[in-house]
Design a protein around this motif. Sequence first.
Motif, PDB file in Angstrom:
ATOM      1  N   MET A 449     -10.119   1.790   0.155  1.00  0.00           N
ATOM      2  CA  MET A 449     -10.144   3.145  -0.398  1.00  0.00           C
ATOM      3  C   MET A 449      -8.726   3.692  -0.551  1.00  0.00           C
ATOM      4  SD  MET A 449     -13.421   4.905   1.493  1.00  0.00           S
ATOM      5  CE  MET A 449     -13.584   6.200   0.275  1.00  0.00           C
ATOM      6  N   LEU A 450      -7.880   3.430   0.434  1.00  0.00           N
ATOM      7  CA  LEU A 450      -6.509   3.919   0.371  1.00  0.00           C
ATOM      8  C   LEU A 450      -5.747   3.250  -0.769  1.00  0.00           C
ATOM      9  CD1 LEU A 450      -4.825   5.916   2.063  1.00  0.00           C
ATOM     10  CD2 LEU A 450      -3.937   3.971   3.328  1.00  0.00           C
ATOM     11  N   LYS A 451      -5.879   1.950  -0.878  1.00  0.00           N
ATOM     12  CA  LYS A 451      -5.205   1.206  -1.948  1.00  0.00           C
ATOM     13  C   LYS A 451      -5.732   1.649  -3.306  1.00  0.00           C
ATOM     14  CE  LYS A 451      -3.900  -3.545  -3.121  1.00  0.00           C
ATOM     15  NZ  LYS A 451      -3.999  -3.398  -4.587  1.00  0.00           N
ATOM     16  N   GLY A 452      -7.045   1.872  -3.396  1.00  0.00           N
ATOM     17  CA  GLY A 452      -7.628   2.302  -4.664  1.00  0.00           C
ATOM     18  C   GLY A 452      -7.104   3.656  -5.101  1.00  0.00           C
ATOM     19  N   ALA A 453      -6.942   4.568  -4.162  1.00  0.00           N
ATOM     20  CA  ALA A 453      -6.424   5.894  -4.499  1.00  0.00           C
ATOM     21  C   ALA A 453      -5.001   5.795  -5.027  1.00  0.00           C
ATOM     22  CB  ALA A 453      -6.474   6.805  -3.273  1.00  0.00           C
ATOM     23  N   MET A 454      -4.174   4.959  -4.409  1.00  0.00           N
ATOM     24  CA  MET A 454      -2.789   4.789  -4.876  1.00  0.00           C
ATOM     25  C   MET A 454      -2.761   4.158  -6.256  1.00  0.00           C
ATOM     26  SD  MET A 454      -0.643   6.028  -2.664  1.00  0.00           S
ATOM     27  CE  MET A 454       0.919   5.232  -3.013  1.00  0.00           C
ATOM     28  N   ASP A 455      -3.604   3.164  -6.478  1.00  0.00           N
ATOM     29  CA  ASP A 455      -3.659   2.511  -7.784  1.00  0.00           C
ATOM     30  C   ASP A 455      -4.139   3.480  -8.861  1.00  0.00           C
ATOM     31  OD1 ASP A 455      -2.756   0.148  -6.707  1.00  0.00           O
ATOM     32  OD2 ASP A 455      -4.760  -0.702  -6.419  1.00  0.00           O
ATOM     33  N   ASP A 456      -5.140   4.289  -8.538  1.00  0.00           N
ATOM     34  CA  ASP A 456      -5.656   5.260  -9.502  1.00  0.00           C
ATOM     35  C   ASP A 456      -4.591   6.284  -9.891  1.00  0.00           C
ATOM     36  OD1 ASP A 456      -8.082   4.016  -9.496  1.00  0.00           O
ATOM     37  OD2 ASP A 456      -9.074   5.456  -8.169  1.00  0.00           O
ATOM     38  N   MET A 457      -3.728   6.621  -8.930  1.00  0.00           N
ATOM     39  CA  MET A 457      -2.669   7.594  -9.202  1.00  0.00           C
ATOM     40  C   MET A 457      -1.454   6.953  -9.873  1.00  0.00           C
ATOM     41  SD  MET A 457      -2.892   9.734  -5.616  1.00  0.00           S
ATOM     42  CE  MET A 457      -1.653  10.950  -6.052  1.00  0.00           C
ATOM     43  N   GLY A 458      -1.453   5.628  -9.983  1.00  0.00           N
ATOM     44  CA  GLY A 458      -0.363   4.931 -10.656  1.00  0.00           C
ATOM     45  C   GLY A 458       0.943   4.964  -9.888  1.00  0.00           C
ATOM     46  N   LEU A 459       0.866   5.027  -8.550  1.00  0.00           N
ATOM     47  CA  LEU A 459       2.076   5.122  -7.737  1.00  0.00           C
ATOM     48  C   LEU A 459       2.508   3.742  -7.256  1.00  0.00           C
ATOM     49  CD1 LEU A 459       1.137   8.238  -5.573  1.00  0.00           C
ATOM     50  CD2 LEU A 459       2.757   8.165  -7.472  1.00  0.00           C
ATOM     51  N   GLU A 460       3.809   3.523  -7.244  1.00  0.00           N
ATOM     52  CA  GLU A 460       4.343   2.271  -6.725  1.00  0.00           C
ATOM     53  C   GLU A 460       4.370   2.322  -5.205  1.00  0.00           C
ATOM     54  OE1 GLU A 460       8.087   1.224  -8.352  1.00  0.00           O
ATOM     55  OE2 GLU A 460       7.420   1.286 -10.435  1.00  0.00           O
ATOM     56  N   TYR A 461       4.102   1.190  -4.574  1.00  0.00           N
ATOM     57  CA  TYR A 461       4.095   1.125  -3.123  1.00  0.00           C
ATOM     58  C   TYR A 461       4.317  -0.313  -2.697  1.00  0.00           C
ATOM     59  CZ  TYR A 461      -0.695  -0.463  -4.040  1.00  0.00           C
ATOM     60  OH  TYR A 461      -1.793  -1.133  -4.521  1.00  0.00           O
ATOM     61  N   PHE A 462       4.649  -0.485  -1.431  1.00  0.00           N
ATOM     62  CA  PHE A 462       4.673  -1.832  -0.863  1.00  0.00           C
ATOM     63  C   PHE A 462       3.744  -1.844   0.333  1.00  0.00           C
ATOM     64  CE2 PHE A 462       7.818   0.387   1.596  1.00  0.00           C
ATOM     65  CZ  PHE A 462       7.856  -0.208   2.850  1.00  0.00           C
ATOM     66  N   GLU A 463       3.290  -3.031   0.715  1.00  0.00           N
ATOM     67  CA  GLU A 463       2.290  -3.171   1.764  1.00  0.00           C
ATOM     68  C   GLU A 463       2.916  -3.776   3.020  1.00  0.00           C
ATOM     69  OE1 GLU A 463      -1.768  -3.981  -0.687  1.00  0.00           O
ATOM     70  OE2 GLU A 463      -0.171  -5.464  -0.953  1.00  0.00           O
ATOM     71  N   ALA A 464       2.477  -3.297   4.182  1.00  0.00           N
ATOM     72  CA  ALA A 464       3.032  -3.776   5.453  1.00  0.00           C
ATOM     73  C   ALA A 464       1.904  -3.998   6.449  1.00  0.00           C
ATOM     74  CB  ALA A 464       4.042  -2.785   6.000  1.00  0.00           C
ATOM     75  N   GLU A 465       1.676  -5.241   6.814  1.00  0.00           N
ATOM     76  CA  GLU A 465       0.648  -5.570   7.797  1.00  0.00           C
ATOM     77  C   GLU A 465       1.165  -5.285   9.201  1.00  0.00           C
ATOM     78  OE1 GLU A 465      -0.904  -9.745   9.025  1.00  0.00           O
ATOM     79  OE2 GLU A 465      -2.119  -9.135   7.298  1.00  0.00           O
ATOM     80  N   GLY A 466       0.316  -4.719  10.039  1.00  0.00           N
ATOM     81  CA  GLY A 466       0.686  -4.462  11.421  1.00  0.00           C
ATOM     82  C   GLY A 466       1.324  -3.113  11.664  1.00  0.00           C
ATOM     83  N   GLU A 467       1.346  -2.237  10.636  1.00  0.00           N
ATOM     84  CA  GLU A 467       1.978  -0.923  10.780  1.00  0.00           C
ATOM     85  C   GLU A 467       0.956   0.210  10.822  1.00  0.00           C
ATOM     86  OE1 GLU A 467       5.103  -0.288  11.362  1.00  0.00           O
ATOM     87  OE2 GLU A 467       5.754  -2.364  11.227  1.00  0.00           O
ATOM     88  N   ALA A 468      -0.323  -0.103  10.800  1.00  0.00           N
ATOM     89  CA  ALA A 468      -1.358   0.935  10.798  1.00  0.00           C
ATOM     90  C   ALA A 468      -1.475   1.601  12.163  1.00  0.00           C
ATOM     91  CB  ALA A 468      -2.704   0.324  10.411  1.00  0.00           C
ATOM     92  N   ALA A 469      -2.137   2.769  12.192  1.00  0.00           N
ATOM     93  CA  ALA A 469      -2.538   3.372  13.458  1.00  0.00           C
ATOM     94  C   ALA A 469      -3.713   2.572  14.004  1.00  0.00           C
ATOM     95  CB  ALA A 469      -2.937   4.825  13.248  1.00  0.00           C
ATOM     96  N   PHE A 470      -4.023   2.717  15.286  1.00  0.00           N
ATOM     97  CA  PHE A 470      -5.079   1.877  15.863  1.00  0.00           C
ATOM     98  C   PHE A 470      -6.450   2.209  15.279  1.00  0.00           C
ATOM     99  CE2 PHE A 470      -5.626   5.509  18.715  1.00  0.00           C
ATOM    100  CZ  PHE A 470      -6.990   5.533  18.948  1.00  0.00           C
ATOM    101  N   TYR A 471      -6.590   3.407  14.696  1.00  0.00           N
ATOM    102  CA  TYR A 471      -7.901   3.833  14.200  1.00  0.00           C
ATOM    103  C   TYR A 471      -8.043   3.741  12.682  1.00  0.00           C
ATOM    104  CZ  TYR A 471      -4.889   7.952  13.982  1.00  0.00           C
ATOM    105  OH  TYR A 471      -3.822   8.792  13.772  1.00  0.00           O
ATOM    106  N   GLY A 472      -6.984   3.364  11.963  1.00  0.00           N
ATOM    107  CA  GLY A 472      -7.145   3.278  10.523  1.00  0.00           C
ATOM    108  C   GLY A 472      -5.846   3.026   9.778  1.00  0.00           C
ATOM    109  N   PRO A 473      -5.944   2.603   8.511  1.00  0.00           N
ATOM    110  CA  PRO A 473      -4.752   2.364   7.691  1.00  0.00           C
ATOM    111  C   PRO A 473      -4.118   3.685   7.284  1.00  0.00           C
ATOM    112  CG  PRO A 473      -6.703   2.176   6.341  1.00  0.00           C
ATOM    113  CD  PRO A 473      -7.181   2.390   7.753  1.00  0.00           C
TER     114      PRO A 473
END
Length: 659
Positions: A449-473
Amino acid sequence: MADVQITFPDGAEKSFPVNVTPLEIAKSISSSLAKKAVSGKLNGQYVGMNDAMTTGGNFELITKDDEEGLQLLRHSVSHLLAQALNRLYPDQIHYGVGPFIANGFYYDTDKVEGNQISVDQFPEIEKMMKRIVKENLPIVSREISRDEALEMFKNDPYKIELINDLPADEHISIAVQGEHVELDRGGLVPSTGWINHFKLTSVAGAYWRGKSSNPMLQRIYGTAFWNADDLDAEMKRRAEAKERDHRKIGADQDLFFTSQEVGSGLAVWMPNGAAIRRTLERYIVDREVQDGYQHVYTPVLSNLNLYKQSGHWDHYRDDMFPPMDMGDGEFLELRPMNCPSHIMVYKHHQRSYRDLPFRVAELGMMHRYEKSGALTGLSRVREMTLNDGHTFVMLDQIEDEFKKILQLMVDVYKDFDITDYRFRLSYRDPKNTEKYFDDDEMWEKAQRMLKGAMDDMGLEYFEAEGEAAFYGPKLDVQIKTALGGEETLSTIQLDFLLPERFDVTYVGSDGELHRPVMIHRGIISTMERFTAYLTEMYKGAFPTWLAPHQVRIIPVNREAHGEFAQALTDRLVKQGIRADYDGRNEKLGYLIRNAQSLKIPYTLVIGDEEVSNDTVTIRRFGSRDTSVKSVDQFETDLLADIANHSRALDTLEKAVKGE
């Protein structure tokens, strides 16, 4: 004896005689490669350029052009430093470890008798290091037995501890340069003659192996480059960083202080710093209220069970202060996070779908159990006040609320002239079930859902595994600091977990109970960290709307002009302007220079003409020019400057940038 078979990175294979060295291999390819090859690497392990190879395998050369080559240079300089110290202070120093780090290297030392190494000794130490460079001592690695190593380093307890921590049957790797021997696994330049451009930079205390129960050692920092221009550029960057350091500016402008008497990591805000903080707090609260947030106050202490239910006790216990036993079965905890408190605000009444999105915000004070060695000015503290907010939404409201929060962030950045940032989508590490709540379906749904929202808004981003909060991305906004680093300023986090744990519900249009999604968001981080960031970004030259002193009023003569100056000060103060009257018995030039050194945006000089004509002579910070305006016009312009967040004033911007 059979030749050794070498496979190069491009897949090519070649045979060489046994005991061939990486230097000989480099020369067989080209003389230019041999001149810039720093080290070899065989099957992933470093092999010194002068070391004999008895087996074959996958082989590569590390050169000066590689980032890894620069790291090996800096590692080598740490050995050079230790050798110089041994020559200057024979049998007086014990040695810890000396690795390369970002932008340089360090070596942990412990002087047996007398004072530890100080920066005053750096010129003498560097002189000895340069002498060893001229000797061009070859650096050779070899293996010895445990018994040999224990005998070799018998007078250094730190080296002995490192040796004893290795498996009993493991051979010990050492590096030899002249009379100096180091425990080392390789990764060094061929000789001391390769080391030409270095600088020792600072000293600091550091616990041996990072444990507060161990002895405090003296950590000597330095840096090194392959050429003089790069070293000069780095030293200029460090000088600029020192000038921008919020701790130095904080002391110069009397913004805040920390002390052992009060407690480590507990900042005391002086009137000047409090003025900045108060402005930030009023600004962000007003912006959030305009965006539909309801501001609350919740206790800084809560029942420990609240954090057990949320999961903070399981996941962040090491970062929380010990619970306080109230003696009646209740344990209270200094809160490390505000989200459980805001959940309680939501749950205090039964909510309907008509109430959603439900937005709650707070300048919430939190506490973290930071180790003393990690504390830094305002940027790393034990008590902090977070610009925190939470929104409870239905599933079909997530994207619109996400966009709304993101727009608020962008608008706030504009007011502070923050332009250098990028977006990071922070995911969990699915293998780390200790740190992250173990629910694959929840994580995949939230991240999608988070990735989809960013894609829908056409925003550039990079992805980082292991940086989430314990309860969610989460979406993190990564900003470039004035000192060249990167840190998280703002964040938006999707959370399906805590609503489940706390049984958070709303009554839907069908009359049934449904589970909302919780969105955590922070716009300007903590008051402490954001003030530190702004102090360094503005280099202490705060724009008018943020400056602790916006106007300094100086009479040419206290007897003749003091009454007018004081009356003008009172008038501006009543308009909410941070103005002060400097009536000290000092020369006019000194008082003006003092106002400029404090980087006060406006300095007004009052003399005969100003009193007669009801005018002010204005000197802006960063400008040598002056202008004259009527008091009424100056007040109107100043209020506009503050209301517009000083964005129209390019003189101050140029001064901050050093133009």
